[in-house]
Scaffold this motif. Sequence first.
Motif, PDB file in Angstrom:
ATOM      1  N   PHE A  90      31.582  29.423  28.552  1.00 49.20           N
ATOM      2  CA  PHE A  90      32.909  29.816  28.708  1.00 49.20           C
ATOM      3  C   PHE A  90      33.438  31.003  27.853  1.00 49.20           C
ATOM      4  O   PHE A  90      34.155  31.958  28.405  1.00 49.20           O
ATOM      5  N   ARG A  91      33.056  31.019  26.641  1.00 48.88           N
ATOM      6  CA  ARG A  91      33.573  32.055  25.431  1.00 48.88           C
ATOM      7  C   ARG A  91      32.997  33.042  25.998  1.00 48.88           C
ATOM      8  O   ARG A  91      33.378  34.322  25.387  1.00 48.88           O
ATOM      9  N   ALA A  92      31.552  33.121  26.197  1.00 47.80           N
ATOM     10  CA  ALA A  92      30.769  34.385  26.564  1.00 47.80           C
ATOM     11  C   ALA A  92      31.551  35.267  27.579  1.00 47.80           C
ATOM     12  O   ALA A  92      31.374  36.477  27.600  1.00 47.80           O
ATOM     13  N   VAL A  93      32.096  34.423  28.521  1.00 50.21           N
ATOM     14  CA  VAL A  93      32.669  35.525  29.482  1.00 50.21           C
ATOM     15  C   VAL A  93      34.086  35.680  29.311  1.00 50.21           C
ATOM     16  O   VAL A  93      34.641  36.777  29.584  1.00 50.21           O
ATOM     17  N   HIS A  94      34.907  34.621  28.853  1.00 49.70           N
ATOM     18  CA  HIS A  94      36.252  34.822  28.571  1.00 49.70           C
ATOM     19  C   HIS A  94      36.763  35.233  27.137  1.00 49.70           C
ATOM     20  O   HIS A  94      37.901  35.700  27.191  1.00 49.70           O
ATOM     21  N   GLY A  95      35.947  35.307  26.254  1.00 51.62           N
ATOM     22  CA  GLY A  95      36.173  35.476  24.979  1.00 51.62           C
ATOM     23  C   GLY A  95      37.100  34.610  24.105  1.00 51.62           C
ATOM     24  O   GLY A  95      37.544  34.808  23.010  1.00 51.62           O
ATOM     25  N   ALA A  96      37.246  33.338  24.601  1.00 55.21           N
ATOM     26  CA  ALA A  96      37.769  32.331  23.850  1.00 55.21           C
ATOM     27  C   ALA A  96      37.461  30.946  24.388  1.00 55.21           C
ATOM     28  O   ALA A  96      36.871  30.951  25.542  1.00 55.21           O
ATOM     29  N   GLY A  97      37.413  29.843  23.550  1.00 54.70           N
ATOM     30  CA  GLY A  97      37.204  28.640  24.193  1.00 54.70           C
ATOM     31  C   GLY A  97      38.121  28.068  25.100  1.00 54.70           C
ATOM     32  O   GLY A  97      39.082  28.491  25.321  1.00 54.70           O
ATOM     33  N   ARG A  99      39.280  24.957  25.187  1.00 52.00           N
ATOM     34  CA  ARG A  99      40.753  24.362  24.336  1.00 52.00           C
ATOM     35  C   ARG A  99      41.807  25.499  24.086  1.00 52.00           C
ATOM     36  O   ARG A  99      43.126  25.156  24.354  1.00 52.00           O
ATOM     37  N   ASP A 100      41.162  26.566  23.635  1.00 51.12           N
ATOM     38  CA  ASP A 100      42.319  27.767  23.349  1.00 51.12           C
ATOM     39  C   ASP A 100      42.959  28.146  24.559  1.00 51.12           C
ATOM     40  O   ASP A 100      44.246  28.527  24.681  1.00 51.12           O
ATOM     41  N   VAL A 101      42.148  28.375  25.549  1.00 53.46           N
ATOM     42  CA  VAL A 101      42.531  28.789  27.045  1.00 53.46           C
ATOM     43  C   VAL A 101      43.654  27.698  27.328  1.00 53.46           C
ATOM     44  O   VAL A 101      44.626  27.865  27.932  1.00 53.46           O
ATOM     45  N   ARG A 102      43.311  26.318  27.437  1.00 49.72           N
ATOM     46  CA  ARG A 102      44.175  25.396  27.884  1.00 49.72           C
ATOM     47  C   ARG A 102      45.557  25.407  27.209  1.00 49.72           C
ATOM     48  O   ARG A 102      46.481  25.395  27.887  1.00 49.72           O
ATOM     49  N   ARG A 103      45.404  25.605  25.935  1.00 47.94           N
ATOM     50  CA  ARG A 103      46.825  25.670  24.962  1.00 47.94           C
ATOM     51  C   ARG A 103      47.473  26.628  25.518  1.00 47.94           C
ATOM     52  O   ARG A 103      48.842  26.727  25.635  1.00 47.94           O
ATOM     53  N   ASP A 104      46.891  28.010  25.367  1.00 47.37           N
ATOM     54  CA  ASP A 104      47.553  29.393  25.271  1.00 47.37           C
ATOM     55  C   ASP A 104      47.725  29.810  26.827  1.00 47.37           C
ATOM     56  O   ASP A 104      48.405  31.071  27.138  1.00 47.37           O
ATOM     57  N   GLY A 105      46.793  29.303  28.017  1.00 45.48           N
ATOM     58  CA  GLY A 105      46.984  30.153  29.345  1.00 45.48           C
ATOM     59  C   GLY A 105      46.208  31.335  29.315  1.00 45.48           C
ATOM     60  O   GLY A 105      46.077  31.962  30.193  1.00 45.48           O
ATOM     61  N   GLY A 106      45.212  31.613  28.307  1.00 45.57           N
ATOM     62  CA  GLY A 106      44.482  32.825  28.525  1.00 45.57           C
ATOM     63  C   GLY A 106      43.713  33.080  26.796  1.00 45.57           C
ATOM     64  O   GLY A 106      44.053  32.401  25.934  1.00 45.57           O
ATOM     65  N   PRO A 107      42.977  34.056  26.902  1.00 44.87           N
ATOM     66  CA  PRO A 107      42.644  35.147  27.733  1.00 44.87           C
ATOM     67  C   PRO A 107      41.889  34.860  28.680  1.00 44.87           C
ATOM     68  O   PRO A 107      40.836  33.900  28.463  1.00 44.87           O
ATOM     69  N   LEU A 108      41.960  35.347  29.860  1.00 48.46           N
ATOM     70  CA  LEU A 108      40.931  35.126  31.013  1.00 48.46           C
ATOM     71  C   LEU A 108      40.422  36.423  31.424  1.00 48.46           C
ATOM     72  O   LEU A 108      41.144  37.406  31.777  1.00 48.46           O
ATOM     73  N   ARG A 109      39.273  36.343  31.832  1.00 49.85           N
ATOM     74  CA  ARG A 109      38.405  37.708  32.378  1.00 49.85           C
ATOM     75  C   ARG A 109      37.865  37.104  33.785  1.00 49.85           C
ATOM     76  O   ARG A 109      36.869  36.393  33.889  1.00 49.85           O
ATOM     77  N   THR A 110      38.247  37.868  34.785  1.00 49.93           N
ATOM     78  CA  THR A 110      38.027  37.348  36.286  1.00 49.93           C
ATOM     79  C   THR A 110      36.764  38.223  36.520  1.00 49.93           C
ATOM     80  O   THR A 110      36.953  39.587  36.342  1.00 49.93           O
ATOM     81  N   GLN A 111      35.831  37.556  36.986  1.00 50.44           N
ATOM     82  CA  GLN A 111      34.639  38.247  37.753  1.00 50.44           C
ATOM     83  C   GLN A 111      35.251  38.191  39.338  1.00 50.44           C
ATOM     84  O   GLN A 111      35.007  36.943  39.947  1.00 50.44           O
ATOM     85  N   PRO A 112      35.490  39.096  40.251  1.00 49.68           N
ATOM     86  CA  PRO A 112      35.950  39.157  41.520  1.00 49.68           C
ATOM     87  C   PRO A 112      34.491  38.870  42.295  1.00 49.68           C
ATOM     88  O   PRO A 112      33.291  39.260  41.929  1.00 49.68           O
ATOM     89  N   ARG A 113      34.582  38.053  43.479  1.00 46.69           N
ATOM     90  CA  ARG A 113      33.566  37.929  44.301  1.00 46.69           C
ATOM     91  C   ARG A 113      33.176  39.047  44.912  1.00 46.69           C
ATOM     92  O   ARG A 113      34.004  40.062  45.372  1.00 46.69           O
ATOM     93  N   LEU A 114      31.653  39.478  44.741  1.00 45.34           N
ATOM     94  CA  LEU A 114      31.218  40.715  45.265  1.00 45.34           C
ATOM     95  C   LEU A 114      31.105  40.793  46.853  1.00 45.34           C
ATOM     96  O   LEU A 114      30.979  39.726  47.439  1.00 45.34           O
ATOM     97  N   ARG A 115      31.340  41.966  47.095  1.00 45.35           N
ATOM     98  CA  ARG A 115      31.030  42.111  48.830  1.00 45.35           C
ATOM     99  C   ARG A 115      30.191  43.293  48.762  1.00 45.35           C
ATOM    100  O   ARG A 115      30.779  44.659  48.344  1.00 45.35           O
ATOM    101  N   ILE A 116      29.127  43.646  49.029  1.00 47.52           N
ATOM    102  CA  ILE A 116      27.976  44.971  48.655  1.00 47.52           C
ATOM    103  C   ILE A 116      28.098  45.758  50.184  1.00 47.52           C
ATOM    104  O   ILE A 116      27.859  45.176  51.242  1.00 47.52           O
ATOM    105  N   ARG A 117      28.393  46.893  50.112  1.00 45.37           N
ATOM    106  CA  ARG A 117      28.487  47.685  51.497  1.00 45.37           C
ATOM    107  C   ARG A 117      27.392  48.951  50.918  1.00 45.37           C
ATOM    108  O   ARG A 117      27.565  49.546  49.827  1.00 45.37           O
ATOM    109  N   LEU A 118      27.059  49.689  52.071  1.00 43.04           N
ATOM    110  CA  LEU A 118      26.208  50.959  52.038  1.00 43.04           C
ATOM    111  C   LEU A 118      27.012  51.781  52.351  1.00 43.04           C
ATOM    112  O   LEU A 118      27.622  51.829  53.595  1.00 43.04           O
TER     113      LEU A 118
END
Length: 289
Positions: A90-97, A99-118
């Motif tokens: 979780f920390r590797a992706v969002h930069g915070a653990g 427990r911290d995110v549950r308490r503070d609401g963030g930070p969050l880093r979103t990985q959008p779902r990919l859609r590959i087009r040519l």
Amino acid sequence: MISALNRLVDLVEEHLAEEIDVQALASELGTTEYHLRRMFSSLTGMPLSEYVRRRRMTVAAGDVVRGGADLLSIAVRYGYGSTEAFGRAFRAVHGAGPRDVRRDGGPLRTQPRLRIRLTVEGSTPMDTRLIDRPAFRLVGHAARVPLVHQGVNPHILRHITALPQEAHLRLKALGDTEPAGLLQVSDGVDPDGTEGSELTYLHGVAVSRETATPDDLDAIEVPAGTWAVFRTAGAHPQALQTTWAATATEWFPSNPWRLRPGPSIVTILERADDFSTATCELWLPVEPA
């Protein structure tokens, strides 16, 4: 291939909390796990494993922020056996653990779902030929080095410059088959193409199977098969790296071939004295898709 990659993305979403059987999907789609992983990393710029981890932690973050479940339950839900392992991912992706995110609401880093087009430009044809080669051997001086996608790989540069001039002349005299000349060989590359993953780099030449290999040289046995040979010219190594990327974005999606396991080979046909420009051939092992 584009439809196969999008099916792979769908499979990730369907099994976010489970191990994904990429080999079974590849068989179902009539391709190989090796080719599917190589094309995914080439087109998206990240290994499949990294995309899965980012998507898993993106969805898991919603459960963490909403509350209603303890962190161990959430960890188990997403395939982790402990809150510690889940917290590291979780920390590797969002930069915070979590427990911290549950308490503070963030930070969050979103990985959008990919859609590959040519998108096919079609304005710059790729200079390519297909060639069947009997089994041969690559011999030279090998080293284990990390994978570097952009620019000059300093580890390879140190390996080559450490060789005396006599070693280069000796190799040139030894080579007796195609690909001709001194070769830059990458073998054992991680199918996911992970930056920093180790590969075997060999500075050497190609010899026929009948040619005796000196005991003090490293050797890579290459089985018989078909090779796609891409010719590239311009600023070095940028032109070569651009062509390498274009094989995934343009050539493979447009042609009935796929990568097979084996070394990739670069031969320098012409170059400026300072190596700022060069004409090269990139040899990739392929098989019918």
